[in-house]
Every structure is written in C-alpha cells, then in structure tokens.
Design a protein around this motif. Sequence first.
Motif, mmCIF file in Angstrom:
data_model
loop_
_atom_site.group_PDB
_atom_site.id
_atom_site.type_symbol
_atom_site.label_atom_id
_atom_site.label_comp_id
_atom_site.label_asym_id
_atom_site.label_seq_id
_atom_site.Cartn_x
_atom_site.Cartn_y
_atom_site.Cartn_z
ATOM 1 N N VAL A 26 0.836 -1.210 0.000
ATOM 2 C CA VAL A 26 0.000 0.000 0.000
ATOM 3 C C VAL A 26 0.864 1.250 0.000
ATOM 4 O O VAL A 26 0.553 2.260 -0.656
ATOM 5 N N THR A 31 0.435 5.278 4.354
ATOM 6 C CA THR A 31 -0.353 4.706 5.452
ATOM 7 C C THR A 31 -0.128 5.483 6.747
ATOM 8 O O THR A 31 -1.085 5.809 7.460
ATOM 9 N N THR A 291 -5.960 -8.005 5.317
ATOM 10 C CA THR A 291 -5.788 -8.003 3.861
ATOM 11 C C THR A 291 -7.136 -8.054 3.153
ATOM 12 O O THR A 291 -7.378 -7.316 2.182
ATOM 13 N N VAL A 294 -9.038 -4.619 3.631
ATOM 14 C CA VAL A 294 -8.486 -3.548 2.788
ATOM 15 C C VAL A 294 -8.869 -3.777 1.331
ATOM 16 O O VAL A 294 -9.309 -2.848 0.628
ATOM 17 N N THR A 295 -8.729 -5.000 0.858
ATOM 18 C CA THR A 295 -9.052 -5.313 -0.539
ATOM 19 C C THR A 295 -10.506 -4.998 -0.860
ATOM 20 O O THR A 295 -10.821 -4.393 -1.899
ATOM 21 N N VAL A 298 -11.292 -1.122 -0.815
ATOM 22 C CA VAL A 298 -10.800 -0.450 -2.024
ATOM 23 C C VAL A 298 -11.708 -0.752 -3.212
ATOM 24 O O VAL A 298 -12.038 0.136 -3.998
ATOM 25 N N SER A 299 -12.134 -2.002 -3.338
ATOM 26 C CA SER A 299 -12.889 -2.409 -4.534
ATOM 27 C C SER A 299 -14.366 -2.061 -4.470
ATOM 28 O O SER A 299 -14.996 -1.825 -5.493
ATOM 29 N N ALA A 305 -6.124 3.004 -1.109
ATOM 30 C CA ALA A 305 -5.541 1.874 -0.392
ATOM 31 C C ALA A 305 -4.899 2.282 0.923
ATOM 32 O O ALA A 305 -5.047 1.599 1.944
ATOM 33 N N ALA A 309 -6.070 0.942 4.508
ATOM 34 C CA ALA A 309 -5.153 0.225 5.395
ATOM 35 C C ALA A 309 -5.081 0.895 6.760
ATOM 36 O O ALA A 309 -5.079 0.221 7.799
#
Length: 345
Positions: A26, A31, A291, A294-295, A298-299, A305, A309
Amino acid sequence: MDGNRWATAAGFVGALGVLAVLVWVVGVDRTLAALLRADPAVLLAVVGIAVVWMTAWGLALWSVLDALGTPVAPATAVLVYTAAVFSNNVTPFGQAGGEPLSALLISSAADSEYETGLAAIATVDTVHFVPSIGYAIVGFTFVAAGAVRLGRNLVFAAVAVAVLAVGLPVGAYVGWRYRYELEAEVVRVFTPVVRTVGRVVPRRSPPTAGVIEARIEGFFGAIERIATDGRTVLQTLGLSAVGWGCLAASLWTSLYAIGYAVPVATVLLVVPLGSIASVAPLPGGSGAIETVLVTLLVSTAGVPAAAAASAVLVHRGATYLLPTLVGAGVASALGANHAAASPGE
C-alpha cells in the motif's frame, strides 16, 4: 508447553509478516500519513464501540450459561468472554483453534464441567454466524445495486455470501438432524485416543470408556438443551446481532476518523466477509483479515488503499489488540484461580 509457545510465536511472526507486506504494498509513508490525520476524539469513539461489542457478546455467553444451569454474573461473563477472545486471537485458525482453551476458562469461571464450558462457547460461536449472514446479505444487496459492474472482488463477495447463506444453514441442519449418529461416531473415534493419552500422561490414570462416553453425551446434551430453548436462542441471537452491528460501526468510524465516510452497506458487507479469513493458520487470522478488509474496501467503496489500510489498522487495534491485552490479564487470573483451587492435580 515449549512447543506451544514456539508455535504461537511463529504464528505471530507470520501475522506480522503478512501485515508488513500489506503496508509495504500500500505504501508505508502514505499509510502513516493517513494514520496521523486521524481525529483523536473519533479514535476514542472507536474504542468505546469496541467495548460495547465485547459487552454484547459477553452477555450472549451469559445467556447461554444461564440456560445451562451454570449462571454467572453478567460482568463476569463479559470478562470471561474477553479471555475467550484472547485464546482465539493467539491460536491459529481463530475460533476453531481457541475453543478448547476458551472452554477451560469458562468452566473455571462458572465452576462447571469442561464439556459444559465447551458447549457454551461452541453455541455462542455458532450463533454468531447467523447475524453475520443477514448483515452480509443486506450489505451485498445495496453494494451490488449501486455498482456499475460486478468486478472480480465483488464476484468473490457474492460467492462468499452465497456460501454463508446456504452452506452454513445446510450444515447446521444436517448436523442437528443426525446429531445422535454424530454423537456415537465422536464417542467411537475419540474414546481410544483419550485413553491412549491418559496412559502416557504422568500421574493420570486413563479414563474408562464409560466416563468418556458420559462426558461426550454431556456435551451433546448441553447443546440440545440450548437449541430447544427458544427464549435463550432469540436472546443470544439479538445480542450477537448487536455485536456485529458494533463491529461494522467500528470499521465505519475508523474510516471516518481518517476522513472517509463510506456507505453503511459497505461495512455491513466487508466485516462479515473479513471474518471468514480467521480460518487462516495465523493467530486469530491476523494479517489475513486485514488483507481481506483492505481489498474489499478499495474495490467496493473506492477508498484509497492507504486510507483503507490505516482505517483497518485502527479498527483491528480496537477489536483485536485491545481485547487480546485485556483478555490476557483475565485468562491469567482465571488460570491462577484454577491452580489454587486444585493444588493436588
């Protein structure tokens, strides 16, 4: 014991490694910059929400123990559940790995048989799946309705929701439908194992087959008592739903502290799906859960990102690190009390 300590240490090293890779991908600087922008007052609110979450799920344990005839004070149940969360968070595979230790802590606090404590924590953990399915379905419905197209991560979310909504209820029904056959099979498989262990453990005589069968039957009997008590089931489900709502609120508030207000449907979807990652062979699923969260953020919500995070680290600090630290103290106290109560063992 040394082997267990090394395994736990190795698990935490693995979890920290996964988190380090996540932050590195990221961007460490971005971050940290997002974390430094967080509003301290809102961060304090995240901690408060986490406390409400633990209280709600602790009271769910209190409700189940009361139904089993081993009542404890509500405050005690909350503290004991915090200790159970600690055991889940420091063992691989999350709840599956931590339940045996959780059962020991509960039976010690409630002054009950081990199988009663195991039935209590197994029931509470199972009940938690039901509201998570409801939240995930509601969240996915609204997120998908607002999406221009179903991207790869949203398709993954749809499959995960389908598995939760269909697979778990079917598995629960089959398990309940054939519970007596399952009980007999457990007795058949575990009796020789337990007796073998009993022969090699110093100063312990191996339990008889009748004793082992009676204890296993006691566990299944406790599960059946809870499952047929409608009031307890509804009360436990309600408290579990409050807890899941708090977990979703914790993530939403963490994002808000960083400066991003996302649709509520987003956190209703990603929090239950993130919990699936707790089956990873890492302490409490740590690293894997972050993980996934966060994924999906974002999507599904278009959060940058680095901000995602940072928010996830805040959220997990309140809902993973805080109860782990508090639960460690409670578990230590319960262990000391258990040792003092049984000095000859």
